[in-house]
Design an enzyme around this catalytic site. Structure first.
Site, short mmCIF file in Angstrom:
data_model
loop_
_atom_site.label_atom_id
_atom_site.label_comp_id
_atom_site.label_asym_id
_atom_site.label_seq_id
_atom_site.Cartn_x
_atom_site.Cartn_y
_atom_site.Cartn_z
N LEU A 64 0.87 -1.18 0.00
CA LEU A 64 0.00 0.00 0.00
C LEU A 64 0.91 1.23 0.00
O LEU A 64 1.34 1.70 1.04
CB LEU A 64 -0.90 0.00 1.24
CG LEU A 64 -1.94 1.11 1.31
CD1 LEU A 64 -3.07 0.88 0.32
CD2 LEU A 64 -2.52 1.24 2.72
N ALA A 65 1.21 1.71 -1.21
CA ALA A 65 2.11 2.86 -1.33
C ALA A 65 1.34 4.13 -1.02
O ALA A 65 0.25 4.33 -1.54
CB ALA A 65 2.69 2.92 -2.73
N HIS A 66 1.91 4.97 -0.16
CA HIS A 66 1.23 6.21 0.21
C HIS A 66 2.21 7.14 0.90
O HIS A 66 3.29 6.73 1.32
CB HIS A 66 0.04 5.93 1.13
CG HIS A 66 0.43 5.38 2.48
ND1 HIS A 66 0.97 4.14 2.62
CD2 HIS A 66 0.38 5.91 3.71
CE1 HIS A 66 1.23 3.92 3.91
NE2 HIS A 66 0.88 4.99 4.59
N ALA A 67 1.82 8.39 1.03
CA ALA A 67 2.57 9.35 1.82
C ALA A 67 1.55 10.22 2.56
O ALA A 67 0.35 10.02 2.41
CB ALA A 67 3.48 10.19 0.93
#
Lengths: 156, 90
Positions: A64-67
């Protein structure tokens, strides 16, 4: 609360990624392509992993790629990338990754509702391999229960 | 009772962990507040917490704590989380 719209531009199937950075970049490109983020956000997603490690690989085969929210998030969004060859993120249990979900939120509060929906969807352990094996965008939308357009667009 | 779900940014993976943890607690019949937080604020937020839920990658960032640290492998796996919370709280 339903998931954000998942238009064709937010989905990339069978991407060839040499490493985890390329895989995350593909998820960022898809967020950018759907109008959710600018390119800066993609860089920030990569920095998160450089800084904190592969903890974003939250289930076997799924990252789950996020920033954090920021000015590079134009509107909340979701992207889905499936990888032609699974790549290693360096996670002790959940490698290798074959599905990368890109997540962009505008604030901490409103997104919890659609994150709950993501948790609902993936609570079924068969969904990750099914998404990885999907051959078209409609198949992925159907597995996630997502629409191509936002609800307001569906109504208009 | 206070439980903290930790992630790097405090907005993505910790929110998923919070949702799964709330379901697991409901299953166990345990009344607890689950708070999602990030690495930068975990010490302050978790100072009065019984349990910190985290990925193995972030355990070091927690530092010294009186809370039980539960390492979660699969953030969507209700069975895993229920079992681990039961051991920690039971």
């Amino acid at each position: 609360m339903p998931l954000p719209p998942l238009p064709d531009t937010a989905i990339a199937i069978g991407v060839h990624a040499d490493d985890w950075r390329a895989a995350v970049r593909a998820a960022g490109d898809a967020l950018e392509g759907s109008g959710s983020t600018t390119a800066d956000y993609t860089g920030r997603m990569i920095v998160m992993i450089e800084e904190f490690g592969a903890y974003i690989v939250i289930a076997p085969g799924l990252a789950l790629a996020h920033a954090r929210p920021g000015p590079d998030v134009l509107t909340e969004g979701l992207s889905v990338v499936t990888l032609a060859e699974p790549v290693s993120f360096g996670h002790p249990h959940n490698d290798p990754v074959s599905v990368v979900i890109g997540l962009a939120v505008t604030g901490a509060d409103e997104h919890i509702h659609f994150v709950a929906e993501l948790a609902n969807v993936f609570n079924d352990a068969s969904v990750i391999p099914a998404v990885a094996a999907a051959t078209d965008a409609d198949g992925i939308r159907s597995l996630l229960g997502a629409n191509a357009l936002a609800e307001r667009e569906l109504l208009s | 009772m206070k439980i903290v779900a930790l992630c790097g940014a405090g907005v993505g993976t910790s929110a998923i962990l919070k949702v799964t943890a709330e379901r697991a607690l409901k299953r166990l019949g345990i009344d607890a507040e689950v708070t999602a937080t990030d690495v930068a604020s975990v010490r302050a937020v978790a100072s009065d917490a019984q349990v910190i839920l985290s990925s193995s990658e972030l355990v070091e960032a927690i530092g010294k704590t009186n809370a039980d640290v539960i390492v979660v492998d699969n953030y969507f796996d209700l069975d895993e989380l229920t079992q681990k919370l039961e051991v920690a709280l039971g």
